[in-house]
Design a protein around this motif. Sequence first.
Motif, short mmCIF file in Angstrom:
data_model
loop_
_atom_site.label_atom_id
_atom_site.label_comp_id
_atom_site.label_asym_id
_atom_site.label_seq_id
_atom_site.Cartn_x
_atom_site.Cartn_y
_atom_site.Cartn_z
N GLY A 1 2.64 7.03 28.85
CA GLY A 1 3.68 6.69 27.88
C GLY A 1 3.15 5.96 26.66
O GLY A 1 3.78 5.99 25.60
N THR A 2 2.01 5.30 26.80
CA THR A 2 1.44 4.56 25.66
C THR A 2 0.55 5.44 24.79
O THR A 2 0.08 5.00 23.74
CB THR A 2 0.61 3.35 26.16
N LEU A 3 0.32 6.68 25.18
CA LEU A 3 -0.58 7.58 24.45
C LEU A 3 -0.13 7.82 23.02
O LEU A 3 -0.96 7.89 22.11
CB LEU A 3 -0.71 8.91 25.20
N SER A 4 1.17 7.93 22.80
CA SER A 4 1.66 8.24 21.46
C SER A 4 1.35 7.14 20.45
O SER A 4 1.38 7.37 19.25
CB SER A 4 3.17 8.51 21.49
N GLY A 5 1.02 5.95 20.91
CA GLY A 5 0.70 4.85 20.01
C GLY A 5 -0.75 4.85 19.56
O GLY A 5 -1.17 3.94 18.86
N HIS A 6 -1.51 5.86 19.95
CA HIS A 6 -2.93 5.92 19.60
C HIS A 6 -3.20 7.17 18.77
O HIS A 6 -2.53 8.18 18.90
CB HIS A 6 -3.78 5.92 20.87
N PRO A 7 -4.23 7.12 17.90
CA PRO A 7 -4.53 8.28 17.05
C PRO A 7 -5.03 9.48 17.85
O PRO A 7 -5.67 9.32 18.90
CB PRO A 7 -5.61 7.76 16.09
N TRP A 8 -4.77 10.67 17.33
CA TRP A 8 -5.16 11.92 18.01
C TRP A 8 -6.67 12.03 18.20
O TRP A 8 -7.14 12.62 19.15
CB TRP A 8 -4.64 13.13 17.23
N TRP A 9 -7.44 11.43 17.28
CA TRP A 9 -8.88 11.64 17.28
C TRP A 9 -9.61 10.83 18.34
O TRP A 9 -10.84 10.94 18.46
CB TRP A 9 -9.48 11.36 15.90
#
Length: 149
Positions: free
Chosen positions: A65-73
Amino acid sequence: MSPTVFFILLALLAGFSVPTQAGINAQLNLWTRSPVLASAISFAVGTLALVVYTLVARIPLPSLGTLSGHPWWIWIGGCLGAFFVASTVILAPKLGATTMVALILAGQMVASLLLDHFGWLGYPLHPISLGRIAGVLLLCAGIWLIRYF
């Protein structure tokens, strides 16, 4: 042992591992006859070691759930590592350990100057200066000396 001394020793040990790993993987390449396959085997063994360590140390997995708060790269690091390992498999027997590491270090220094200057990838800002540029140029002079003497 102070944290600074520990980190200096860790950096030196990591540096020691670069030509050692390249030589080992170049020998693996002689068996596989493919720098990509040799690199894949090396990565598979390293991945297994990290998974075992993670399990033994009981390191918890982060929440998806916290993944969306981090950049794609953030996922590209593994690809850069694979490129690095495959490149050293190819370069080690062609250039030798000293020239290979010196050229890699020169590339790392130029990239580091840019990353620090612009603060990319979360690095703190450290503007490019004449002293830093002189350091990289001296490193390039060192590469020339290593390669031709």
